[in-house]
Scaffold this motif. Structure first.
Motif: not given
Length: 281
Positions: A218-231, A266-281
């Motif tokens: 119930e506190r998540l709507p107050g989470l005031a930080r750039p967020t990436l959700v990977v699934h 997985g190994a095939g997703a590393v680049e995509e995840v890294a790029e998304a995390m780096l873009a976040l900050g």
């Protein structure tokens, strides 16, 4: 570089990548640091970040007690993450948690916002282990039946443990070869020869005993930080609807669904995840 750092009365096993003076990304293990692939750590470091992955308590090189009766709570693990940033220096940090460590990461940023600049949540959900909220998909029961009906290995036998992990990876939508290698490395990093401790390290059993109250969803709507959700689309343990819920409830969060992945990156997703995390900050 692998070492231990003393925070809040416990030792936490850590491994560092990249330039010490670069912005810090802190990767909370789920439960050991090896839940975060080497290739992802190296790619983030190459992207101009200082990357530190660490073992939660009762896993890897961190302080071990009785994983069947932990003398700490989820809030303690969250406070460990914030304290670790202070000890390492270079904060506020981009915090990332995978699996059950994603629960730690959510609570850490909610309870200690000053320590963190951004948040990545991989393969996790917005509620604690146990009964799930009615609007969230629960574990895939057929997959869990296959996973937990298998005979247990001899936890003191490295090869048996590695093969057990490889077979489980097929159920979890992961690469069996990568799971076999990671399990062997986790086994090598487990202190002592107690089979129960080896089992706890491999299975992250402490979370089934951990006090995770009070709720935090119930506190998540107050989470005031750039967020990436990977699934992972193929994740049967925390099905993708859990990641979708996190992305809806955290303001401005980006959802990245890995179509070919299960519980692991997985190994095939590393680049995509890294790029998304780096873009976040």
């Amino acid at each position: 570089m692998t070492t231990t750092v003393h925070v809040r009365g416990v030792d936490l096993g850590i491994e560092s990548f990249g330039d010490h003076d670069a912005p810090l990304i802190l990767l909370a293990g789920g439960t050991t640091m090896l839940s975060w692939p080497d290739a992802l750590c190296e790619r983030l470091a190459a992207g101009g970040r200082r990357v530190v992955r660490y073992d939660l308590r009762d896993s890897g090189a961190s302080t071990a007690g009785d994983p069947e009766a932990p003398a700490y709570t989820l809030r303690d693990l969250a406070a460990d993450a914030a304290a670790l940033v202070g000890t390492l220096g270079g904060g506020p940090a981009h915090l990332a948690g995978i699996g059950v460590a994603g629960m730690v990461a959510q609570v850490a940023v909610l309870d200690h916002p000053e320590a963190f600049s951004a948040l990545t949540l991989a393969g996790t959900r917005p509620v604690a282990p146990g009964p799930v909220d009615d609007d969230l998909p629960d574990h895939d029961q057929a997959a869990l039946g296959r996973l937990f009906s298998r005979p247990q290995p001899d936890w003191s036998d490295r090869d048996e443990v590695a093969e057990f992990a490889a077979a489980g990876a097929e159920v979890l939508g992961n690469d069996p070869g990568a799971a076999r290698e990671t399990a062997a490395r986790v086994w090598d990093r487990t202190p002592g020869d107690d089979p129960q401790v080896h089992a706890a390290n491999q299975l992250g059993m402490v979370f089934s005993r951990l006090d995770c109250r009070p709720r935090w969803r119930e506190r998540l709507p107050g989470l005031a930080r750039p967020t990436l959700v990977v699934h992972g689309r193929r994740d049967p343990f925390f099905p993708v609807g859990n990641g979708e819920a996190l992305a809806r409830e955290i303001p401005g969060a980006r959802l990245l669904v890995l179509e070919e992945c299960g519980t692991a990156i997985g190994a095939g997703a590393v680049e995509e995840v890294a790029e998304a995390m780096l873009a976040l900050g």
